[in-house]
Design a protein around this motif. Structure first.
Motif, PDB file in Angstrom:
ATOM      1  N   LYS A   5     -23.933  -7.332 -11.899  1.00 51.95           N
ATOM      2  CA  LYS A   5     -22.109  -6.704 -11.274  1.00 51.95           C
ATOM      3  C   LYS A   5     -21.808  -5.843 -11.169  1.00 51.95           C
ATOM      4  CE  LYS A   5     -18.019  -8.650 -11.762  1.00 51.95           C
ATOM      5  NZ  LYS A   5     -16.853  -9.297 -10.238  1.00 51.95           N
ATOM      6  N   LYS A   6     -22.770  -5.092 -12.339  1.00 52.35           N
ATOM      7  CA  LYS A   6     -21.727  -3.663 -11.838  1.00 52.35           C
ATOM      8  C   LYS A   6     -22.477  -2.693 -10.490  1.00 52.35           C
ATOM      9  CE  LYS A   6     -22.398  -1.739 -16.704  1.00 52.35           C
ATOM     10  NZ  LYS A   6     -23.582  -1.190 -17.019  1.00 52.35           N
ATOM     11  N   LYS A   7     -23.395  -3.521  -9.796  1.00 53.10           N
ATOM     12  CA  LYS A   7     -23.411  -2.642  -9.082  1.00 53.10           C
ATOM     13  C   LYS A   7     -23.413  -3.460  -7.612  1.00 53.10           C
ATOM     14  CE  LYS A   7     -27.308  -3.469  -5.329  1.00 53.10           C
ATOM     15  NZ  LYS A   7     -28.778  -3.480  -5.402  1.00 53.10           N
ATOM     16  N   SER A   8     -22.616  -4.797  -8.264  1.00 50.44           N
ATOM     17  CA  SER A   8     -21.572  -5.373  -6.576  1.00 50.44           C
ATOM     18  C   SER A   8     -20.155  -4.898  -6.812  1.00 50.44           C
ATOM     19  CB  SER A   8     -21.238  -6.948  -6.941  1.00 50.44           C
ATOM     20  OG  SER A   8     -20.781  -7.214  -7.883  1.00 50.44           O
ATOM     21  N   GLU A   9     -20.071  -4.612  -8.017  1.00 46.31           N
ATOM     22  CA  GLU A   9     -18.726  -3.965  -8.158  1.00 46.31           C
ATOM     23  C   GLU A   9     -18.478  -2.657  -7.659  1.00 46.31           C
ATOM     24  OE1 GLU A   9     -14.283  -4.478 -10.019  1.00 46.31           O
ATOM     25  OE2 GLU A   9     -16.075  -6.169  -9.661  1.00 46.31           O
ATOM     26  N   ALA A  10     -19.580  -1.832  -7.989  1.00 45.28           N
ATOM     27  CA  ALA A  10     -19.339  -0.633  -7.429  1.00 45.28           C
ATOM     28  C   ALA A  10     -19.037  -0.336  -5.874  1.00 45.28           C
ATOM     29  CB  ALA A  10     -19.878   0.351  -8.157  1.00 45.28           C
ATOM     30  N   LEU A  11     -20.168  -1.292  -5.379  1.00 51.46           N
ATOM     31  CA  LEU A  11     -20.209  -1.367  -3.824  1.00 51.46           C
ATOM     32  C   LEU A  11     -18.716  -2.134  -3.108  1.00 51.46           C
ATOM     33  CD1 LEU A  11     -23.882  -2.566  -2.992  1.00 51.46           C
ATOM     34  CD2 LEU A  11     -23.054  -0.306  -2.848  1.00 51.46           C
ATOM     35  N   ARG A  12     -18.449  -2.538  -3.959  1.00 53.47           N
ATOM     36  CA  ARG A  12     -17.230  -3.182  -3.183  1.00 53.47           C
ATOM     37  C   ARG A  12     -15.710  -2.220  -3.309  1.00 53.47           C
ATOM     38  NH1 ARG A  12     -17.815  -8.637  -6.068  1.00 53.47           N
ATOM     39  NH2 ARG A  12     -16.806  -7.598  -8.045  1.00 53.47           N
ATOM     40  N   TYR A  13     -15.739  -1.555  -4.421  1.00 61.42           N
ATOM     41  CA  TYR A  13     -14.554  -0.546  -4.411  1.00 61.42           C
ATOM     42  C   TYR A  13     -14.979   0.777  -3.496  1.00 61.42           C
ATOM     43  CZ  TYR A  13     -12.402   3.658  -6.711  1.00 61.42           C
ATOM     44  OH  TYR A  13     -12.006   4.718  -7.076  1.00 61.42           O
ATOM     45  N   HIS A  14     -16.013   0.337  -2.979  1.00 60.74           N
ATOM     46  CA  HIS A  14     -16.274   2.189  -2.536  1.00 60.74           C
ATOM     47  C   HIS A  14     -16.212   1.422  -0.921  1.00 60.74           C
ATOM     48  CE1 HIS A  14     -18.147   4.136  -5.583  1.00 60.74           C
ATOM     49  NE2 HIS A  14     -17.742   5.661  -4.514  1.00 60.74           N
ATOM     50  N   GLN A  15     -15.694  -0.083  -0.447  1.00 64.03           N
ATOM     51  CA  GLN A  15     -15.886  -0.691   0.904  1.00 64.03           C
ATOM     52  C   GLN A  15     -14.167  -0.939   1.195  1.00 64.03           C
ATOM     53  OE1 GLN A  15     -18.505  -3.753   1.201  1.00 64.03           O
ATOM     54  NE2 GLN A  15     -18.068  -3.940   3.603  1.00 64.03           N
ATOM     55  N   TYR A  16     -13.749  -0.978  -0.154  1.00 62.45           N
ATOM     56  CA  TYR A  16     -12.340  -2.370  -0.050  1.00 62.45           C
ATOM     57  C   TYR A  16     -11.747  -1.533  -0.554  1.00 62.45           C
ATOM     58  CZ  TYR A  16     -15.270  -5.909   1.538  1.00 62.45           C
ATOM     59  OH  TYR A  16     -16.671  -6.864   2.281  1.00 62.45           O
ATOM     60  N   PRO A  17     -10.244  -1.308   0.427  1.00 67.79           N
ATOM     61  CA  PRO A  17      -9.973  -1.890   1.450  1.00 67.79           C
ATOM     62  C   PRO A  17     -10.378  -1.404   2.423  1.00 67.79           C
ATOM     63  CG  PRO A  17      -7.855  -0.701   0.382  1.00 67.79           C
ATOM     64  CD  PRO A  17      -8.612  -1.038  -0.713  1.00 67.79           C
ATOM     65  N   THR A  18     -10.196  -0.127   2.119  1.00 68.63           N
ATOM     66  CA  THR A  18     -10.838   1.038   3.263  1.00 68.63           C
ATOM     67  C   THR A  18     -12.185   1.228   3.024  1.00 68.63           C
ATOM     68  OG1 THR A  18      -8.910   1.090   3.962  1.00 68.63           O
ATOM     69  CG2 THR A  18     -10.055   3.331   5.036  1.00 68.63           C
ATOM     70  N   PRO A  19     -13.123   1.948   3.578  1.00 64.76           N
ATOM     71  CA  PRO A  19     -14.473   2.765   3.385  1.00 64.76           C
ATOM     72  C   PRO A  19     -13.905   4.074   2.809  1.00 64.76           C
ATOM     73  CG  PRO A  19     -14.453   0.984   5.457  1.00 64.76           C
ATOM     74  CD  PRO A  19     -13.051   1.078   5.376  1.00 64.76           C
ATOM     75  N   GLY A  20     -14.962   4.357   2.290  1.00 69.06           N
ATOM     76  CA  GLY A  20     -14.754   5.757   1.274  1.00 69.06           C
ATOM     77  C   GLY A  20     -13.744   6.023   0.124  1.00 69.06           C
ATOM     78  N   LYS A  21     -13.640   7.328  -0.101  1.00 69.57           N
ATOM     79  CA  LYS A  21     -12.258   7.120  -1.115  1.00 69.57           C
ATOM     80  C   LYS A  21     -11.763   8.373  -0.748  1.00 69.57           C
ATOM     81  CE  LYS A  21     -15.446   8.392  -4.206  1.00 69.57           C
ATOM     82  NZ  LYS A  21     -16.811   8.064  -4.009  1.00 69.57           N
TER      83      LYS A  21
END
Length: 758
Positions: A5-21
């Motif tokens: 869950k942590k992994k998928s949450e982290a990946l979603r955070y970095h991908q959406y709504p725009t890739p990167g931070k």
């Protein structure tokens, strides 16, 4: 939260709504052909020619002076090791985000794909003209030492390897204060440093500059004590080699005053702690697992002064206390470098700040009654808003005194004011709010948990440790949705319609009937209403079975408010409830009232709305400065609407003479302090930063906040109901997950405040 869950949450955070931070945002107008001709050809030629004649003009005509490069080759990334330049990019973007939100410094992250020291140095030197400063990041030792040394010698802008000096500066400030608390002499304390990488070496060097004696330091690496009789030591390790008759970490700890951990988790045992001297100082800074668990350490030694790198324990040694503010000060005087005097200035500024009286806003953020200098507070908290006005000036002064400042500051009061204005507190409010909620999590009913977005919000609240969700709705649907989003938690799930809840429904119905039987409610009607989740949920809060409530996702606002007023009731002295929205603007949080309840309030009602808004502003840790909005300025126009606002202002001045509120006033004058001072210097708002706007009607308030939200991409929290006895909060129909999470945090903090009153 499970690892998957942590992994998928982290990946979603970095991908959406725009890739990167991070992203690049224009700072100049660019809507017309004229604008573009100035921004690029032919107008851009003029600043180019000026810079050709005088290179220092780059600071005048470009963003160089507020632009830092975060540069890495990915050889020592955040405990992940040598993962390569490209794989380290998310970390560098994250560092850029921290620079921006804590010190308003822009960043380009640069990933250099080479392990060759000479090539790396050459690359950085070649791109250095772009930047006002260089932050080296995640470069392995010993190469990091040489890279930083050379770049500092060969460039005329600030260069700092934060992995080395950031931890050194923060921990040195903490060490200075910890030693002071013990009453020991810094020149006599015996220190054990476990770890011999870039951070450990830099920390120890700074401790020596602080007054620690070299002969009192024992440094260990993974093989044991670094001794002078060991062959082939690198230059950095040899600097701290000892000839004392100790060989292991366990032996080194005997009678030691201080342990500095910059290594790996769980290498220190309770037995080692017991052998240390009196009032031992232990900085276990390995992350995420300290060298010894905090709770185990304080249980083993009651006299310990303990610090870690974790946010869930006192005395967090967090680099974010240092690097944004050090670079801020260096950039603001156009320093040609960052020297030892500037770093030591940051050390003393941080140490001294921890001894000052802590503002109420910081106490509120961390859920404390009174944070005070002592064993559990030897270093400022990361969300202390004073950091930006204390550390940069200290660094800037040190640069000036060292002869490194090309643009000295002459008006320090104006400089501090400018620093305070750089970051509106709005950007930090939600982080502060979540931190405060975590300090004392309360139960919170999500009345529509069988809707996916509501359940997702409850999941975040649970997994972040912010609150204790109670899920209301169809059990089968909730369980199905929980499985869909991998929400594996043993939480109460209540279906008000189920047979299991018959007894509780009847109990609630009896209470409601007794309260409303003289208002036309029969017992049968009360029993029927308790089958509706909003009535049921409100009764849970009313009867103390839950601390707070969030609802409104699937129903209109008026329909949702009705049961809350009937069941929860209004606070003593409140005639009508109202609602405020917190707008997280660049200038800071702005409270807009009344955005949801009162259509056309009278002057008296408007005054009451204003007072309730002032209470809400204080609850969030701010001093209220409130403008009563109108299309008129202090009698410049005549109409019933204007007179209503003017009358409300008079009532407030009479009832609450110490409250900073004024009007009637137009919005631009309320928000433009220079304009207000020029035209209406008599106003109580003169020289004040307005943070509350009271609108004359629901129409104007609702339109205003929604326009601002959509046009300016301003985040809104609310509507937040004011005036009810219990912490009940209603979201807008179809609110987003983030909006539900935000209002849930407000509800939990509100519950904390209510608990204090009991």
């Amino acid at each position: 939260m499970s690892n998957s869950k942590k992994k998928s949450e982290a990946l979603r955070y970095h991908q959406y709504p725009t890739p990167g931070k991070i992203q690049v945002v224009p700072t100049k107008k660019h809507s017309t052909q004229r604008d573009l001709s100035l921004a690029y050809s032919p107008g851009v030629a003029e600043p180019c020619l000026e810079i050709e004649k005088n290179p220092d003009d780059a600071y005048k005509y470009t963003s160089k002076g507020n632009l830092v490069a975060v540069i890495s080759n990915g050889t020592a990334v955040l405990g992940l090791g040598d993962i390569g330049a490209l794989a380290g990019k998310p970390v560098m973007e994250g560092k850029g985000l921290l620079f921006k939100i804590f010190a308003d410094i822009d960043v380009f992250d640069i990933e250099v794909d080479t392990k060759d020291v000479e090539k790396f140095i050459e690359t950085v030197k070649n791109i250095a003209p772009t930047f006002g400063g260089i932050n080296l990041e995640d470069i392995k030792a010993p190469e990091a030492f040489e890279i930083e040394r050379r770049l500092k010698e060969e460039l005329d802008i600030p260069v700092m390897h934060d992995d080395q000096h950031g931890t050194a500066i923060i921990s040195a400030a903490a060490l200075k204060n910890a030693i002071e608390i013990t009453g020991k002499n810094i020149s006599e304390v015996k220190i054990v440093v476990n770890g011999a990488g870039a951070a450990a070496i830099s920390c120890t060097r700074l401790y020596l500059a602080l007054g620690v004696k070299r002969e009192n330091v024992v440094m260990c690496d993974s093989k044991g004590v670094i001794r002078k009789d060991i062959e082939n030591l690198n230059v950095q390790k040899a600097e701290f080699a000892t000839d004392r008759d100790v060989y292991t970490l366990e032996e080194a700890m005997v009678e030691a005053d201080v342990f500095i951990g910059l290594s790996v988790g769980n290498v220190v045992t309770p037995k080692m702690l017991i052998t240390m001297g009196n009032e031992p100082i232990v900085f276990a800074m390995a992350n995420p697992t300290p060298e010894i668990d905090y709770n185990l350490a304080v249980k083993t030694r009651k006299d310990i002064i303990m610090a870690t790198g974790r946010s869930d324990h006192p005395n967090q040694v967090n680099n974010v206390l240092g690097f944004p503010f050090i670079f801020r000060g260096a950039l603001d005087v156009r320093a040609t470098g960052i020297n030892e005097k500037m770093k030591m200035a940051a050390v003393h500024a941080l140490a001294n700040l921890a001894k000052e009286s802590v503002p109420e806003q910081v106490n509120i953020t961390y859920g404390e009654t009174s944070i005070q200098f002592g064993k559990n507070y030897i270093i400022p908290k990361p969300f202390d808003h004073r950091l930006i006005t204390e550390v940069p000036p200290a660094v800037a002064k040190a640069a000036m005194e060292s002869g490194l400042a090309k643009n000295p500051i002459t008006d320090w009061d104006a400089y501090k004011e400018n620093l305070a204005e750089r970051l509106g507190a709005g950007s930090k409010l939600m982080r502060m709010l979540m931190t405060r909620a975590k300090s004392d999590p309360k139960t919170i009913v999500f009345a529509e948990a069988d809707h996916l977005d509501v359940l997702k919000a409850a999941q975040i609240i649970h997994e972040e440790g912010v609150g204790k969700p109670i899920l209301l709705g169809d059990k089968a649907i909730i369980n199905e949705l929980m499985e869909e989003i991998n929400f594996d938690a043993d939480l109460p799930i209540i279906d008000p319609l189920s047979r299991e809840e018959k007894e509780r429904r009847n109990k609630f119905a009896q209470v409601y009937w007794k309260k409303r039987q003289r208002n036309g409610i029969t017992l049968l009607a009360a029993q029927r209403l308790m089958r509706e989740r909003n009535y049921f949920a409100a009764m849970m809060v009313n009867e103390g079975e839950a601390d707070s409530l969030v609802t409104g996702y699937s129903r209109s606002y008026p329909a949702t408010v009705k049961p809350m007023i009937e069941l929860i009731g209004k606070q003593s002295g409140v005639q009508k409830i109202a609602a405020t929205n917190i707008m997280l603007t660049k200038r800071g949080p702005m409270f807009f009232s009344d955005t949801a309840i009162n259509i056309n309030p009278t002057a008296k009602e408007l005054a009451n709305i204003t007072y309730m808004t002032s209470v809400a502003i204080k609850m969030f840790g701010f001093e209220p400065n409130i403008a009563m909005l109108s299309f008129s300025n202090f009698g410049s126009s005549k109409s019933p609407m204007v007179e209503k606002v003017a009358e409300a202002t008079k009532l407030l001045h009479a009832r609450f003479p110490n409250l900073t509120v004024d009007g009637e006033i137009q919005a631009d004058f309320a928000l433009n302090s220079a304009l207000l001072k020029e035209k209406f210097p008599f106003s109580k708002l003169t020289d004040k930063k307005v943070n509350g706007l009271i609108f004359p009607s629901l129409e104007s308030a609702n339109i205003g906040y929604k326009l601002m939200k959509e046009f300016n991409d301003v985040e809104s929290i609310g509507p937040i109901i004011m005036g009810l006895k219990k912490p009940v909060h209603i979201i807008q129909l179809g609110a987003s997950v983030d909006e539900i999470v935000n209002i849930a945090c407000v509800a939990i903090v509100h519950a904390q405040e209510k608990a204090k009153i009991k």
